[in-house]
Write a protein that holds these residues in place. Structure first.
Motif, short mmCIF file in Angstrom:
data_model
loop_
_atom_site.label_atom_id
_atom_site.label_comp_id
_atom_site.label_asym_id
_atom_site.label_seq_id
_atom_site.Cartn_x
_atom_site.Cartn_y
_atom_site.Cartn_z
N THR A 257 0.85 -1.19 0.00
CA THR A 257 0.00 0.00 0.00
C THR A 257 0.88 1.24 0.00
OG1 THR A 257 -1.80 -1.10 1.20
CG2 THR A 257 -1.76 1.29 1.27
N ALA A 258 0.75 2.06 -1.02
CA ALA A 258 1.49 3.32 -1.11
C ALA A 258 0.54 4.46 -0.75
CB ALA A 258 2.04 3.52 -2.51
N VAL A 259 1.05 5.42 0.01
CA VAL A 259 0.20 6.50 0.49
C VAL A 259 0.81 7.85 0.12
CG1 VAL A 259 -1.05 7.44 2.46
CG2 VAL A 259 -0.48 5.00 2.40
N PRO A 260 0.53 8.33 -1.10
CA PRO A 260 1.00 9.67 -1.48
C PRO A 260 0.25 10.73 -0.67
CG PRO A 260 0.21 8.39 -3.39
CD PRO A 260 -0.24 7.69 -2.16
N HIS A 261 0.75 11.94 -0.68
CA HIS A 261 -0.01 13.03 -0.09
C HIS A 261 -1.31 13.17 -0.88
CE1 HIS A 261 3.22 14.28 2.53
NE2 HIS A 261 4.06 14.35 1.51
N PRO A 262 -2.47 13.23 -0.21
CA PRO A 262 -3.75 13.22 -0.93
C PRO A 262 -3.92 14.43 -1.83
CG PRO A 262 -4.07 13.73 1.40
CD PRO A 262 -2.65 13.28 1.25
N GLY A 263 -4.33 14.15 -3.07
CA GLY A 263 -4.68 15.20 -4.00
C GLY A 263 -3.54 15.87 -4.74
N VAL A 264 -2.26 15.51 -4.46
CA VAL A 264 -1.16 16.18 -5.15
C VAL A 264 -1.11 15.73 -6.60
CG1 VAL A 264 0.19 16.44 -3.04
CG2 VAL A 264 0.52 14.41 -4.46
N ALA A 265 -0.34 16.47 -7.41
CA ALA A 265 -0.32 16.24 -8.85
C ALA A 265 0.24 14.87 -9.20
CB ALA A 265 0.50 17.33 -9.53
N VAL A 266 -0.50 14.14 -10.02
CA VAL A 266 -0.03 12.86 -10.56
C VAL A 266 -0.48 12.76 -12.01
CG1 VAL A 266 0.01 11.62 -8.36
CG2 VAL A 266 -2.09 11.64 -9.72
N ASN A 267 0.17 11.87 -12.72
CA ASN A 267 -0.22 11.54 -14.08
C ASN A 267 -1.03 10.25 -14.04
OD1 ASN A 267 0.31 10.06 -16.83
ND2 ASN A 267 0.83 12.20 -17.21
N GLY B 227 -5.70 13.77 -9.11
CA GLY B 227 -4.92 13.93 -7.89
C GLY B 227 -4.63 12.58 -7.27
N ALA B 228 -3.59 12.53 -6.43
CA ALA B 228 -3.16 11.27 -5.83
C ALA B 228 -4.14 10.78 -4.78
CB ALA B 228 -1.78 11.44 -5.21
N MET B 229 -4.25 9.47 -4.70
CA MET B 229 -5.04 8.79 -3.68
C MET B 229 -4.24 7.59 -3.18
SD MET B 229 -8.10 10.42 -3.69
CE MET B 229 -9.41 9.35 -3.13
N GLY C 23 -13.36 11.87 -5.25
CA GLY C 23 -12.26 12.41 -6.04
C GLY C 23 -11.79 13.77 -5.56
N PRO C 24 -10.49 14.07 -5.76
CA PRO C 24 -9.94 15.38 -5.37
C PRO C 24 -10.65 16.55 -6.03
CG PRO C 24 -8.16 13.84 -5.83
CD PRO C 24 -9.43 13.18 -6.28
N GLY C 25 -11.18 16.33 -7.24
CA GLY C 25 -11.83 17.41 -7.97
C GLY C 25 -13.10 17.92 -7.32
N ALA C 26 -13.63 17.18 -6.34
CA ALA C 26 -14.84 17.63 -5.66
C ALA C 26 -14.61 18.91 -4.87
CB ALA C 26 -15.36 16.52 -4.74
N THR C 27 -13.35 19.26 -4.64
CA THR C 27 -13.03 20.54 -3.99
C THR C 27 -13.66 21.71 -4.73
OG1 THR C 27 -10.93 19.69 -3.16
CG2 THR C 27 -11.12 22.06 -3.32
N GLU C 28 -13.75 21.61 -6.04
CA GLU C 28 -14.28 22.71 -6.86
C GLU C 28 -15.77 22.57 -7.10
OE1 GLU C 28 -11.94 22.86 -10.38
OE2 GLU C 28 -10.05 23.08 -9.31
N ILE C 29 -16.42 21.61 -6.44
CA ILE C 29 -17.85 21.38 -6.66
C ILE C 29 -18.65 21.61 -5.38
CG2 ILE C 29 -19.57 19.67 -7.33
CD1 ILE C 29 -17.32 18.26 -8.92
N ALA C 30 -18.23 20.95 -4.30
CA ALA C 30 -19.02 20.94 -3.07
C ALA C 30 -18.86 22.23 -2.28
CB ALA C 30 -18.62 19.74 -2.21
N ARG C 31 -19.96 22.76 -1.81
CA ARG C 31 -19.92 23.99 -1.02
C ARG C 31 -19.59 23.70 0.44
NH1 ARG C 31 -24.33 28.88 -1.48
NH2 ARG C 31 -23.31 30.33 -0.03
N ASN C 32 -19.97 22.52 0.91
CA ASN C 32 -19.62 22.12 2.27
C ASN C 32 -18.23 21.49 2.28
OD1 ASN C 32 -22.12 22.94 3.33
ND2 ASN C 32 -23.05 20.95 2.83
N ALA C 33 -17.58 21.53 3.42
CA ALA C 33 -16.23 20.97 3.52
C ALA C 33 -16.24 19.48 3.21
CB ALA C 33 -15.66 21.21 4.92
N ALA C 34 -17.25 18.76 3.70
CA ALA C 34 -17.37 17.32 3.47
C ALA C 34 -18.78 17.04 2.98
CB ALA C 34 -17.07 16.54 4.74
N ILE C 35 -18.96 15.91 2.31
CA ILE C 35 -20.28 15.54 1.83
C ILE C 35 -20.77 14.31 2.58
CG2 ILE C 35 -19.72 16.48 -0.44
CD1 ILE C 35 -19.70 13.57 -1.48
N GLY C 36 -22.08 14.17 2.69
CA GLY C 36 -22.66 13.05 3.40
C GLY C 36 -22.76 11.81 2.54
N VAL C 37 -22.55 10.65 3.15
CA VAL C 37 -22.71 9.37 2.47
C VAL C 37 -23.49 8.43 3.39
CG1 VAL C 37 -20.61 9.59 1.12
CG2 VAL C 37 -20.50 8.47 3.33
#
Length: 740
Positions: free
Chosen positions: A340-350, A381-383, A591-605
């Protein structure tokens, strides 16, 4: 956890695709993976059982070689203090690392924010919200700069790093009067010194969170260069930045600092956005993956590979590096190896970045047993990224990797030039299976979903609030029912559900309508992955495990075939991993891209979880339901609550299976009869059969007869023989993308 593109052809000629941080949609048709994560395997404890875990309702003991039977019934139990039908929160235990908030308190923060209040007032409120959201006890401190004078040496530690104290931080902020210049570089230098040192051999995440409304105006080393020097290889330090009502030059500087510091830049055009982004950044720091294991340094080549006993290990790997490890195996044991590899969450990856795992023998030719590629599959972004390979001796003992001896695992990191260059901490798990006693004839493989298919009804109870774990090691146990959690962008939550012989896991993850940012046209993704007890990702088969996320109602579904010992012989990734009872893992990712979508800090599941079918007493063809209380069968399963035989006691992501892979005739009587007299290998698979929790110790089972070892599942990441296929190697590719 937990994300997954890439394709390759296995020994059976099937195209295999798998997503690394989650179970991607491609994954089920010969693909796989969980959100930003992947596949991994846990570490087992020999003879150690965890208290406070909910055992299976009833159980049967193993037959010792004499054929003596012992039956026992276990009542369902929840962690102490949990009312019946509820689920406990993850216990944070000791927090590795820590967080230092660095606030620009220079003169510009006294300016009006456009609503009649000052920028500093907004910052006070936003920082208060952020620290309130942190787990109790998380090490947190506050540093200010530009708060007392126009001197470019003006920076001070307003609250030392220690167990988070929201009241003390608010008090420190209340006395701040924006005054001076902006010595950003000096503040960064001092902030890193404020953070606690990481103990030798430990892996921890220390975070600097810098908040500013402008660029540095002091004659000093450029902040971007300072960040690069301080962060170094980035394995235990990241620098996040938040630009508050900031201009172009200031934004460019903070973006550069975050990139050089292996972190993320958050843009906050107003006070509401500042509170949201600070909470996200702070929580991602506190909710980092909880590592467990012994420090090891992989060799630079095969000749320098350290020998690993069963257990968990911690290492690190940089871009373009390859690490080598060795494991000594006999001719009859199955071994599961997971990384299991754990990059910093959301950083730039290809999308092509990831890991290549190769298991080979130690001959001069390094003959390959199996190879697995695990890739992100997108550039959002990295996960968390997990891959796993297994060596399972073939039925006839004629495959490339059947012989006893040393086997070598190589872990290669592939990374594009424009990707984040931080070293990744990695957790390795080595587990070895125990043999099944002679005379146990396993049941035919179970390849159909039956009553647990996509149309199966799910619980409709009132939801119970929970908080999922950060990874496999602290995954929160779920009872059948309805559970409610919250998820940050770039985050994977982990849960576990006990599933016995003959039973099936079935669940759905639902996302409701959420407030979205005005004018946001973006789209991200939500996904889930199910893992077998040994942490092999389970292919999605007929289910939809990934969907686009735009803030609207959506749901992803997953289920498994019945837990059956002989499933290992099936070629489908939706069937082969479902080979042993115990805790099955659920990873849910946003996904990291939800930063630009969700108005709340976290979303409910909301998670609707069920375990379908009666639990059987063991893997045999004549096993009876546990509830019957008699006729318990030899070889029902033996091990601890965490896994197969290993040395340490006690271990975001997904896979894919062929569409419709869960359909088939299964392995029937002729093969099973041959296996019964041969002492087939039982896959304890990273997590012990749940009945072992209350069973008295028994003598070790007899060794299987030479040349009559049960073969492996021919799914991705398994060295073995597909049904009807000759011996050979297996290659697989795992990506985090899936259908969108």
């Amino acid at each position: 956890m937990g994300a997954i593109p890439g394709a390759s052809t296995g020994d059976d000629g099937r195209d295999r695709r798998h997503a690394g941080g989650s179970a991607g949609a491609d994954a089920a048709r010969g693909a796989g993976g969980p959100g930003g994560g992947t596949r991994s395997a846990p570490v087992p404890r020999r003879g150690v059982f965890r208290a406070g875990r909910r055992p299976v309702p009833a159980l049967a003991a193993l037959t010792v070689l004499t054929g003596t039977l012992l039956a026992a019934a276990l009542p369902a139990a929840l962690p102490p203090g949990s009312p019946a039908g509820t689920t406990a929160h993850a216990a944070p235990a000791d927090f590795p690392g820590g967080l230092i908030l660095v606030l620009d308190a220079s003169g510009s923060m006294a300016e009006d924010d456009g609503t009649g209040t000052t920028r500093m007032d907004d910052a006070r409120e936003a920082l208060g919200t952020a620290v309130d959201a942190l787990p109790e006890g998380y090490p947190t401190g506050l540093r200010l700069y530009g708060s007392e004078s126009s001197d470019c040496t003006d920076t001070r530690l307003a609250q030392p790093v220690g167990p988070v104290d929201p009241g003390a931080i608010r008090e420190a902020l209340g006395s701040v009067g924006p005054t001076g210049n902006t010595p950003t570089s000096l503040a960064l230098e001092r902030a890193v010194e404020d953070l606690p040192e990481v103990p030798h051999g430990a892996i921890a995440r220390r975070t600097v969170l810098l908040i500013s409304d402008g660029e540095s105006n002091c004659d000093e080393e450029p902040p971007c260069e300072v960040a690069e020097r301080l962060a170094g290889d980035g394995v235990d330090l990241r620098i996040d930045t938040v630009g508050f009502r900031i201009g172009e030059e200031g934004r460019a500087e903070l973006e550069c600092v975050a990139e050089a510091g292996h972190g993320t830049y958050y843009d906050a055009p107003d006070g509401e956005a500042l509170g949201r982004e600070l909470e996200r950044a702070a929580r991602l720091s506190a909710d980092g993956y909880r590592f467990e294991g012994e420090e090891v340094e992989g060799g630079p080549d095969a000749g320098a590979a350290p020998a690993l006993e069963p257990g968990r290990y911690l290492d690190r790997i940089g871009p373009g590096e390859t690490r080598w490890y060795g494991v000594d195996l006999d001719e009859v044991s199955t071994a599961d190896l997971a990384v299991t590899a754990v990059p910093h969450p959301g950083v730039a990856v290809n999308r092509r970045d990831g890991l290549r795992l190769t298991l080979s023998d130690s001959s001069d030719k390094l003959r390959r047993c199996v190879r697995e590629d695990v890739r992100f599959g997108d550039d959002e972004g990295a996960m968390i990224l997990t891959g796993a390979v297994a060596r399972v001796p073939s039925p006839g003992g004629t495959s490339t990797c059947d012989a006893a001896g040393r086997y070598l695992l190589s872990v290669e990191r592939e990374s594009e030039e424009d990707s984040d260059g931080a070293h990744w901490p990695i957790e390795l798990r080595v587990a070895v299976e125990e043999p099944l006693p002679d005379g146990v004839r396993p049941a035919a493989s179970a390849t159909s979903y039956g009553a647990a298919g996509p149309d199966a009804p799910l619980p409709t109870d009132e939801p119970v609030d929970i908080e999922g774990g950060t990874g496999f090691n602290d995954a929160v146990e779920l009872a059948p029912g309805v559970h409610r959690d919250r998820l940050l962008p770039a985050q994977t939550r982990f849960y576990r559900v006990p599933v016995g012989w003959g039973q099936q896991l079935r669940y759905r993850v639902e996302f409701g309508n959420e407030p979205t940012l005005e004018g946001s046209p973006g789209s991200s993704w939500v996904r889930t992955v199910a893992y077998a007890p040994h942490r092999a990702p389970i292919g999605r088969g007929d289910f939809r495990t990934e969907r686009p996320y735009r803030g609207e109602e959506s749901a992803v579904d997953m289920g498994t075939v019945p837990v059956t010992w002989t499933n290992r012989y099936e070629s489908s990734a939706a069937v082969a991993p479902v080979r042993a009872p115990g805790d099955h893992y659920i990873a849910v990712s946003l996904g990291p891209g939800a930063t630009e979508i969700a108005r709340n800090a976290a979303i409910g599941v909301v998670l609707r979880v069920d375990v379908v079918g009666e639990e059987l007493t063991g893997p045999g063809h004549d096993a009876t339901p546990v509830a019957a209380g008699d006729g318990d069968e030899a070889g029902a399963g033996d091990g601890d609550a965490d896994g197969e035989r290993n040395g340490d006691g006690g271990d975001d992501s997904g896979t894919a299976g062929d569409a419709g892979a869960a359909d088939g005739a299964g392995w029937g009587a002729p093969l099973l009869a041959a296996l019964a007299g041969a002492g087939a290998v039982l896959v304890i698979a990273g997590i012990a059969f749940a009945v072992a929790r209350a069973r008295a110790p028994r003598p070790a089972p007899a060794r299987p007869a030479t040349g009559a070892v049960a073969g492996p599942a021919a799914g991705r990441g398994v060295a073995g023989i597909p049904p009807g296929a000759p011996g050979g190697t297996h290659d697989g590719t795992n990506d985090t993308r899936g259908d969108r």
